[in-house]
Design a protein around this motif. Structure first.
Motif, PDB file in Angstrom:
ATOM      1  N   GLY A  88      54.280  36.002  33.999  1.00  0.00           N
ATOM      2  CA  GLY A  88      53.214  36.627  34.384  1.00  0.00           C
ATOM      3  C   GLY A  88      51.801  36.364  33.599  1.00  0.00           C
ATOM      4  N   VAL A  89      50.759  36.042  34.289  1.00  0.00           N
ATOM      5  CA  VAL A  89      49.530  35.938  33.690  1.00  0.00           C
ATOM      6  C   VAL A  89      48.461  36.927  34.174  1.00  0.00           C
ATOM      7  CG1 VAL A  89      47.371  34.235  33.788  1.00  0.00           C
ATOM      8  CG2 VAL A  89      50.063  33.436  33.863  1.00  0.00           C
ATOM      9  N   ALA A  90      47.664  37.506  33.469  1.00  0.00           N
ATOM     10  CA  ALA A  90      46.778  38.567  33.558  1.00  0.00           C
ATOM     11  C   ALA A  90      45.250  37.977  33.279  1.00  0.00           C
ATOM     12  CB  ALA A  90      46.846  39.746  33.105  1.00  0.00           C
ATOM     13  N   ALA A  91      44.411  38.220  34.054  1.00  0.00           N
ATOM     14  CA  ALA A  91      42.922  37.604  33.779  1.00  0.00           C
ATOM     15  C   ALA A  91      41.779  38.748  33.981  1.00  0.00           C
ATOM     16  CB  ALA A  91      42.772  36.484  34.739  1.00  0.00           C
ATOM     17  N   LEU A  92      41.068  38.684  33.198  1.00  0.00           N
ATOM     18  CA  LEU A  92      39.940  39.710  33.392  1.00  0.00           C
ATOM     19  C   LEU A  92      38.861  39.349  34.475  1.00  0.00           C
ATOM     20  CD1 LEU A  92      38.737  41.938  31.691  1.00  0.00           C
ATOM     21  CD2 LEU A  92      37.027  40.598  30.630  1.00  0.00           C
ATOM     22  N   GLU A  93      38.547  40.512  35.363  1.00  0.00           N
ATOM     23  CA  GLU A  93      37.921  40.383  36.331  1.00  0.00           C
ATOM     24  C   GLU A  93      36.763  39.747  36.554  1.00  0.00           C
ATOM     25  OE1 GLU A  93      36.568  43.956  39.717  1.00  0.00           O
ATOM     26  OE2 GLU A  93      36.364  44.363  37.759  1.00  0.00           O
ATOM     27  N   HIS A  94      36.152  39.015  37.516  1.00  0.00           N
ATOM     28  CA  HIS A  94      34.952  38.403  37.219  1.00  0.00           C
ATOM     29  C   HIS A  94      35.174  36.871  36.478  1.00  0.00           C
ATOM     30  CE1 HIS A  94      33.313  41.434  39.513  1.00  0.00           C
ATOM     31  NE2 HIS A  94      33.237  42.321  38.500  1.00  0.00           N
ATOM     32  N   GLY A  95      36.175  36.650  35.981  1.00  0.00           N
ATOM     33  CA  GLY A  95      36.256  35.311  35.246  1.00  0.00           C
ATOM     34  C   GLY A  95      36.278  34.103  36.328  1.00  0.00           C
ATOM     35  N   TYR A  96      35.639  33.050  35.666  1.00  0.00           N
ATOM     36  CA  TYR A  96      35.526  31.564  36.057  1.00  0.00           C
ATOM     37  C   TYR A  96      36.067  30.720  34.870  1.00  0.00           C
ATOM     38  CZ  TYR A  96      34.234  27.108  37.951  1.00  0.00           C
ATOM     39  OH  TYR A  96      34.058  25.989  38.327  1.00  0.00           O
ATOM     40  N   HIS A  97      37.115  30.164  35.166  1.00  0.00           N
ATOM     41  CA  HIS A  97      37.808  29.289  34.303  1.00  0.00           C
ATOM     42  C   HIS A  97      38.188  27.837  34.409  1.00  0.00           C
ATOM     43  CE1 HIS A  97      38.915  32.943  31.932  1.00  0.00           C
ATOM     44  NE2 HIS A  97      39.203  33.578  33.241  1.00  0.00           N
ATOM     45  N   GLY A  98      37.280  27.385  35.712  1.00  0.00           N
ATOM     46  CA  GLY A  98      37.551  26.113  36.079  1.00  0.00           C
ATOM     47  C   GLY A  98      37.868  25.873  37.512  1.00  0.00           C
ATOM     48  N   ASP A  99      38.106  24.528  37.932  1.00  0.00           N
ATOM     49  CA  ASP A  99      38.277  24.020  39.205  1.00  0.00           C
ATOM     50  C   ASP A  99      39.476  23.136  39.511  1.00  0.00           C
ATOM     51  OD1 ASP A  99      35.844  25.260  40.002  1.00  0.00           O
ATOM     52  OD2 ASP A  99      34.785  23.505  39.183  1.00  0.00           O
ATOM     53  N   THR A 100      40.486  23.351  38.513  1.00  0.00           N
ATOM     54  CA  THR A 100      41.751  22.930  38.789  1.00  0.00           C
ATOM     55  C   THR A 100      42.704  23.842  39.241  1.00  0.00           C
ATOM     56  OG1 THR A 100      42.145  23.223  36.289  1.00  0.00           O
ATOM     57  CG2 THR A 100      41.577  20.968  36.924  1.00  0.00           C
ATOM     58  N   ILE A 101      43.868  23.689  39.516  1.00  0.00           N
ATOM     59  CA  ILE A 101      44.773  24.814  40.441  1.00  0.00           C
ATOM     60  C   ILE A 101      45.041  25.906  39.533  1.00  0.00           C
ATOM     61  CG2 ILE A 101      46.906  25.180  41.620  1.00  0.00           C
ATOM     62  CD1 ILE A 101      45.066  23.323  43.101  1.00  0.00           C
ATOM     63  N   GLY A 102      45.459  25.529  38.358  1.00  0.00           N
ATOM     64  CA  GLY A 102      45.780  26.698  37.320  1.00  0.00           C
ATOM     65  C   GLY A 102      44.616  27.571  36.995  1.00  0.00           C
ATOM     66  N   THR A 103      43.554  26.768  36.923  1.00  0.00           N
ATOM     67  CA  THR A 103      42.067  27.597  36.404  1.00  0.00           C
ATOM     68  C   THR A 103      41.509  28.330  37.653  1.00  0.00           C
ATOM     69  OG1 THR A 103      40.854  25.695  36.867  1.00  0.00           O
ATOM     70  CG2 THR A 103      41.667  26.097  34.280  1.00  0.00           C
ATOM     71  N   MET A 104      41.682  27.817  38.723  1.00  0.00           N
ATOM     72  CA  MET A 104      41.238  28.530  39.903  1.00  0.00           C
ATOM     73  C   MET A 104      42.171  29.807  40.016  1.00  0.00           C
ATOM     74  SD  MET A 104      40.156  25.917  42.870  1.00  0.00           S
ATOM     75  CE  MET A 104      41.574  25.183  43.166  1.00  0.00           C
ATOM     76  N   SER A 105      43.555  29.645  39.734  1.00  0.00           N
ATOM     77  CA  SER A 105      44.395  30.707  40.015  1.00  0.00           C
ATOM     78  C   SER A 105      44.005  31.885  39.069  1.00  0.00           C
ATOM     79  CB  SER A 105      45.984  30.563  39.609  1.00  0.00           C
ATOM     80  OG  SER A 105      46.111  29.356  40.569  1.00  0.00           O
ATOM     81  N   ALA A 106      43.689  31.343  37.757  1.00  0.00           N
ATOM     82  CA  ALA A 106      43.334  32.421  36.830  1.00  0.00           C
ATOM     83  C   ALA A 106      41.894  32.988  36.995  1.00  0.00           C
ATOM     84  CB  ALA A 106      43.044  31.653  35.398  1.00  0.00           C
ATOM     85  N   GLY A 107      40.932  32.365  37.521  1.00  0.00           N
ATOM     86  CA  GLY A 107      39.567  32.740  38.280  1.00  0.00           C
ATOM     87  C   GLY A 107      39.443  33.707  39.081  1.00  0.00           C
ATOM     88  N   SER A 108      38.563  34.432  39.159  1.00  0.00           N
ATOM     89  CA  SER A 108      38.364  35.372  40.369  1.00  0.00           C
ATOM     90  C   SER A 108      38.521  34.677  41.646  1.00  0.00           C
ATOM     91  CB  SER A 108      36.928  35.992  40.342  1.00  0.00           C
ATOM     92  OG  SER A 108      36.898  37.035  39.038  1.00  0.00           O
TER      93      SER A 108
END
Length: 418
Positions: free
Chosen positions: A130-150
């Motif tokens: 499981g991965v949790a991410a803070l709302e309104h986050g932007y972490h990048g444009d690769t598949i994993g980072t888009m998944s973690a981003g809003s």
């Protein structure tokens, strides 16, 4: 009709945006166009330039390194700039971070962090996923980072590729308990491998600021449930929030820290993912299947590492934090001098300021953003509003006169784009 360029630009709608402005040189806080016009770079060229364009020490280090070694495979080989840089990064980072994995962008540094986290749990025989991410986050444009981003316009088209992430409500002032409760609930499932957040400010989410106490509270909850805490300091690091890393203000040490953008002073692409010893050790084995399988052809490029070392030397030899403090004071004064009632929610964190323009059309795709950008450029200022949110994130060397020019463009914006 002018022939269309063969270049496909990032975050650009070529059916709507004007032709790209040609830049031929940069110095300090300014850029120069092909026709000799000077533009104040009020967003540090997408948040990367720290000390100014073409800082002499960084330029000299790049030239010197090119005369020695330009590139070498980093699997099975190493070189002095990468080794020295890793030691210096660990010395600057929050306590407990002990190993450095190099990559080439903020997106890849976060992608590496997510892979480290999942690999850690698998390798110790407790495969949390499981991965949790803070709302309104932007972490990048690769598949994993888009998944973690809003989720939204940035990634709607790619939704079939993305994995599910638990969204933790943003800790707005007075609403922090909802954030803590949601993160605690995610932790109580026993499957939470990692939680990721941009410390203190959600950048592309609208320059939304939250307290150091909330950041510390989220870290405590992760510790309670054994979940790894990933600090995405890609934008917030290198002094932007007033301290070298934003985590310092909360007195926390993340399990994994991502850094890029200002790592080379903004001169060359380089990123690093810093991890604790236990995460590294979980990947060390005689079993090759426990390897961290990630690389790029240019991992730890010697020239980029040399630029980063020169950047750190600037931090060691020049009064950078004093410049940031002075810039913060100038930003605060300029921000609160915006008296037009059409501006709302003025805010500042370190050297970053933001204000929202009252318009009916809001959000990232608000068309007013394009008009604001064009208006600023007509005034000789580079701004890239997040829809109706105007932010100023300049190099630390910007002068008072240059900053005044930026705010002159902002002050005149409501009338110009109405």
């Amino acid at each position: 009709m002018t022939a269309r360029s063969a270049v496909w630009h990032p975050f650009t709608q070529h059916g709507l945006d004007p032709p790209a402005t040609a830049i031929v040189s940069g110095e300090g806080a300014c850029l120069e166009t092909a026709d000799g016009k000077r533009i104040v770079d009020a967003i540090s060229s997408w948040w990367v330039i720290t000390h100014g364009h073409r800082h002499p020490a960084i330029v000299a280090a790049v030239r010197q390194q090119l005369d020695k070694l330009d590139q070498v495979i980093f699997a099975g080989f190493t070189h002095e700039p990468a080794e020295r840089l890793a030691k210096k990064l660990i010395a600057r980072a929050p306590a407990g971070l002990a190993h450095v994995f190099y990559s080439d962008s903020g997106s890849t540094s976060v992608e590496v962090a997510l892979k480290m986290a999942l690999g850690f749990w698998r390798n110790i025989g407790e495969p949390r996923t499981g991965v949790a991410a803070l709302e309104h986050g932007y972490h990048g444009d690769t598949i994993g980072t888009m998944s973690a981003g809003s989720r939204g316009v940035f990634n709607d088209a790619y939704a079939p590729l993305l994995f599910d992430v638990v969204r933790i409500p943003f800790p707005y002032a007075g609403l922090e308990q909802a954030t803590f409760d949601a993160l605690d609930a995610a932790g109580r499932t026993g499957n939470l491998a990692a939680f990721i957040a941009e410390p203190l400010i959600a950048g592309a989410g609208g320059m939304l600021i939250y307290s150091a106490a909330a950041l510390a509270g989220m870290k405590r909850i992760c510790e309670r449930h054994g979940a790894l805490f990933i600090a995405d300091e890609v934008m917030t690091g290198w002094g932007r929030t007033g301290t070298f890393f934003a985590c310092e203000q909360a007195g926390i040490a993340p399990d994994i820290l991502c850094t890029a953008k200002g790592l080379t002073g903004g001169s060359l692409p380089l990123a690093a993912t810093l991890a604790s010893a236990r995460i590294f050790e979980a990947h060390v084995s005689t079993d090759r299947a426990r390897t961290l399988f990630h690389s790029s052809s240019f991992t730890a490029n010697p020239v980029c590492c040399a630029a980063a070392l020169a950047n750190l030397e600037v931090w060691d030899s020049e009064p950078v934090l004093e410049r940031i403090e002075k810039l913060a004071e100038m930003q605060e004064a300029a921000l609160h001098a915006l008296s037009d009632p059409r501006f709302e929610n003025p805010r500042r964190l370190g050297s970053i300021t933001a204000v929202d323009l009252k318009v009916a059309d809001q959000g990232y795709l608000a068309t007013v953003g394009l008009r604001l950008r064009a208006h600023a450029l007509s005034k000789g200022v580079l701004l890239r509003p997040l829809g109706n949110t105007i932010y100023v994130l300049p190099p630390y060397c910007i002068t008072e006169n240059e900053l005044e020019r930026v705010y002159d463009a902002i002050r005149s914006a409501p009338g110009a784009v109405a």
